[in-house]
Design a protein around this motif. Structure first.
Motif, short mmCIF file in Angstrom:
data_model
loop_
_atom_site.label_atom_id
_atom_site.label_comp_id
_atom_site.label_asym_id
_atom_site.label_seq_id
_atom_site.Cartn_x
_atom_site.Cartn_y
_atom_site.Cartn_z
N UNK A 140 -20.31 3.78 6.37
CA UNK A 140 -19.76 3.29 7.58
C UNK A 140 -19.95 3.85 8.73
N UNK A 141 -20.28 3.56 9.81
CA UNK A 141 -20.41 3.98 10.91
C UNK A 141 -20.08 3.10 12.17
N UNK A 142 -19.34 3.50 13.22
CA UNK A 142 -18.90 2.54 14.19
C UNK A 142 -18.77 3.64 15.30
N UNK A 143 -18.45 3.24 16.48
CA UNK A 143 -17.93 3.86 17.65
C UNK A 143 -16.51 3.93 17.84
N UNK A 144 -15.64 3.06 16.99
CA UNK A 144 -14.37 3.17 17.35
C UNK A 144 -13.77 2.71 15.86
N UNK A 145 -12.49 3.01 15.71
CA UNK A 145 -11.71 3.12 14.49
C UNK A 145 -11.70 1.48 14.11
N UNK A 146 -11.29 0.75 15.11
CA UNK A 146 -11.08 -0.77 14.65
C UNK A 146 -12.30 -1.39 14.05
N UNK A 147 -13.42 -1.12 14.44
CA UNK A 147 -14.49 -1.75 14.17
C UNK A 147 -15.18 -0.85 12.77
N UNK A 148 -14.85 0.52 12.99
CA UNK A 148 -15.03 0.86 11.46
C UNK A 148 -14.28 0.26 10.18
N UNK A 149 -13.14 0.24 10.48
CA UNK A 149 -12.21 -0.55 9.50
C UNK A 149 -13.05 -1.82 8.97
N UNK A 150 -13.39 -2.64 9.90
CA UNK A 150 -13.89 -3.94 9.69
C UNK A 150 -15.25 -3.67 8.79
N UNK A 151 -16.20 -2.71 9.25
CA UNK A 151 -17.34 -2.49 8.53
C UNK A 151 -17.02 -1.86 6.97
N UNK A 152 -15.93 -1.00 7.05
CA UNK A 152 -15.58 -0.51 5.55
C UNK A 152 -14.80 -1.76 4.76
N UNK A 153 -14.41 -2.66 5.17
CA UNK A 153 -13.84 -3.62 4.72
C UNK A 153 -15.05 -4.54 4.05
N UNK A 154 -15.89 -4.70 4.79
CA UNK A 154 -17.16 -5.28 4.43
C UNK A 154 -17.76 -4.71 2.85
N UNK A 155 -17.89 -3.15 3.38
CA UNK A 155 -18.30 -2.51 2.44
C UNK A 155 -17.52 -2.44 0.86
N UNK A 156 -16.41 -2.29 1.54
CA UNK A 156 -15.29 -2.33 0.23
C UNK A 156 -15.39 -3.73 -0.74
N UNK A 157 -15.54 -4.65 -0.01
CA UNK A 157 -15.48 -6.13 -0.65
C UNK A 157 -16.71 -6.00 -1.66
N UNK A 158 -17.69 -5.19 -1.53
CA UNK A 158 -18.84 -5.19 -2.45
C UNK A 158 -18.39 -4.57 -3.81
N UNK A 159 -17.47 -3.57 -3.80
CA UNK A 159 -17.07 -2.79 -4.95
C UNK A 159 -15.82 -3.06 -5.37
N UNK A 160 -14.79 -3.54 -4.71
CA UNK A 160 -13.41 -3.56 -5.00
C UNK A 160 -13.43 -4.74 -6.08
N UNK A 161 -12.60 -4.74 -7.06
CA UNK A 161 -12.40 -5.69 -8.16
C UNK A 161 -13.84 -5.98 -8.76
N UNK A 162 -14.50 -5.10 -8.81
CA UNK A 162 -15.80 -5.27 -9.58
C UNK A 162 -15.64 -4.22 -10.59
N UNK A 163 -15.35 -4.89 -11.79
CA UNK A 163 -14.97 -3.92 -13.03
C UNK A 163 -16.54 -3.34 -13.53
N UNK A 164 -16.46 -1.98 -13.35
CA UNK A 164 -17.74 -1.43 -14.02
C UNK A 164 -18.43 -0.62 -12.69
N UNK A 165 -17.56 -0.58 -11.71
CA UNK A 165 -17.96 0.34 -10.55
C UNK A 165 -16.91 1.02 -10.04
N UNK A 166 -17.09 2.29 -9.90
CA UNK A 166 -15.72 3.06 -9.54
C UNK A 166 -16.03 3.93 -8.33
N UNK A 167 -15.09 3.86 -7.20
CA UNK A 167 -15.36 4.62 -6.01
C UNK A 167 -14.85 6.10 -6.37
N UNK A 168 -15.43 7.34 -6.49
CA UNK A 168 -15.05 8.38 -6.93
C UNK A 168 -14.82 9.75 -5.70
N UNK A 169 -15.31 9.36 -4.55
CA UNK A 169 -15.06 10.19 -3.27
C UNK A 169 -15.31 9.64 -2.15
#
Ligand code: HEM
Length: 442
Positions: free
Chosen positions: A127-156
């Protein structure tokens, strides 16, 4: 559709668009433990990833991109006939290519940060953005894709951020040289460099060598994708400063030597345009700071040494063995870690450096060639033993020549200032290909 009209709505934004300035970025690595969960991840990511279309949209500088390693494609159940159609280097993965890349000693895979280089690295989300606020919303979009998805783990996870004046940790302005790509609508930064055929960077289009280069199969998977190389590169900033000090009689000479090693002053001003003194105004002028060639008036390297970082890694029109244009790359480097305060000569133990990212259609003839032949060897320009003085695999006995009249200056005993902490070869699929991966039935 004509082969040369780029399907921008299918290509991930991270491929074509230079990163914003300023920037904050986060890299997240995922492991797929269950095939069906991995496919659901692909489906969700296809909705979170930005395409390269809509270049004037207000959200254009904030984006999420996703890429998959060879082990990741296997975990998703991609059929063998398709896996076999990927280039060998990609199939082997970065750790297995250590010898070619000069990753030995401290930089060798057994010393890499875990889990980098292991078969657990399946998906890289950025996730990439000019500022932390927009990065956070982009990250949330990305995290929605794998959070609460049993069978996929964030490892780093690695967070990156711009340093003052857009400099990388050694203190040089970065992010100026970009190739122009036919059909992308995004300009390059050197008016003397002809735009490149899109197939050099995006699969499924004519490239500089062929009208119809081979791409991974089936076509729907390969087309509009690119290869991406991630490398976490730790920078020994204190050692770099100490080396300059030990080889110079005063601060001005230190800066002169630093500029000769890079090919640019720290301000970004290229030696090709101002060889004798820095020109900070030129350094920040994006219309001029990359607008140059080497050969016409500098065949010997009196201005920009043949062995300097930028001249090695893009010799432009200089006489070197081979064809320069087929080794060009898109770079997306982002800095991590705290800067070492100015003037400090002792290492403070902090981890700092560059998350180097290469984007291109050919890992072998672009990234690996440049790393092994141009960065870690000098034969291509007829040089003596020596590697890139900035990022090469120096072993403490190499030399770096600074051509001067009446006699050259020779720096001896170049140590290694950049240590590889790990990385991976990945494939950045098109948006359509992400859905194809989601719908696999194997
Ligand atoms: C920590 C390691 C590295 C540092 C500190 C570094 C730093 C820089 C800087 C400051 C520039 C000038 C900015 C620009 O022209 O946009 C540059 C240019 C470049 N670097 Fe690096 N770099 C590193 C590693 C690499 C690696 C591993 C590669 C490729 C294998 C690479 C390839 C290039 C290329 C192709 C250019 C553009 C040259 C040109 O077009 O003039 N760099 N680098």
């Amino acid at each position: 559709m004509s082969a040369s009209v780029l399907e921008l709505d299918q290509i991930q934004s991270g491929v074509l668009r230079p990163r914003p300035t300023p920037y904050v970025a986060t890299y997240i690595l995922l492991r797929i433990d269950e095939r069906t969960a991995g496919r659901e991840l692909m489906r969700r990511l296809s909705a979170a990833v930005a395409s390269a279309a809509h270049p004037v949209s207000p959200a254009r500088d904030t984006w999420v991109s996703a890429s998959v390693s060879f082990q990741g494609l296997k975990a998703l159940g991609v059929p063998k006939s398709s896996l076999d159609s990927f280039p060998l280097q990609f199939q082997q993965g970065m750790a297995a290519r250590a010898k070619v890349l000069g990753d030995r000693g401290e930089s060798s895979p057994e010393n890499w940060e875990k889990p980098l280089g292991s078969p657990d690295v399946h998906v890289v989300v950025t996730a990439l953005s000019p500022d932390s606020e927009h990065l956070q919303s982009a990250l949330e979009r990305a995290q929605k894709a794998y959070r609460e998805l049993t069978g996929v783990a964030a490892i780093w996870r690695q967070d990156c951020h711009i340093l003052p004046d857009e400099k990388e940790p050694f203190g040089f302005k970065d992010g100026m040289s970009h190739p122009a790509i036919e059909g992308s609508g995004i300009p390059g930064s050197n008016s003397h460099e002809r735009p490149f055929k899109a197939g050099e960077f995006v699969l499924g289009y004519p490239d500089e060598i062929s009208e119809a280069p081979q791409i991974p199969q089936p076509e729907i998977l390969g087309r509009n994708g690119s290869f991406v190389v991630f490398r976490k590169l730790h920078q020994r900033v204190a050692a770099f400063r100490q080396y300059l000090k030990a080889n110079a009689s005063d601060v001005h000479t230190e800066e002169f030597l630093a500029a000769k090693m890079m090919g640019r002053w720290r301000s970004g001003a290229p030696l090709a345009l101002c060889p004798m003194h820095d020109d900070p105004e030129l350094g920040v002028d994006s219309r001029r700071n990359n607008d140059f060639l080497f050969k016409a008036d500098d065949a010997i390297g009196y201005k920009t040494p043949l062995g300097s970082h930028i001249r090695r890694l893009n010799p432009r029109d200089a006489d070197v063995a081979g064809l320069v244009r087929i080794h060009r790359m898109i770079r997306r480097g982002t800095a991590y870690g705290p800067p070492l305060p100015p003037g400090v000569l002792e290492d403070d133990g902090a981890d700092r450096g560059l998350m180097f990212a290469f984007v291109g259609a050919h890992i072998g003839r672009q990234f690996e060639f440049v790393q092994s032949e141009w960065m870690n060897d000098s034969a291509f320009f007829g040089g003596t033993s020596g590697v890139d003085p900035i990022s090469g695999a120096g072993d403490g006995i190499g030399v770096f020549d600074v051509p001067r009249r009446p006699i050259r200056t020779r720096l001896q005993g170049l140590p290694r200032f950049v240590i590889t902490r790990g990385g991976e070869y990945c494939f950045m699929p098109s948006l359509r290909a992400l859905l194809w991966l989601a719908e696999l039935k194997t």
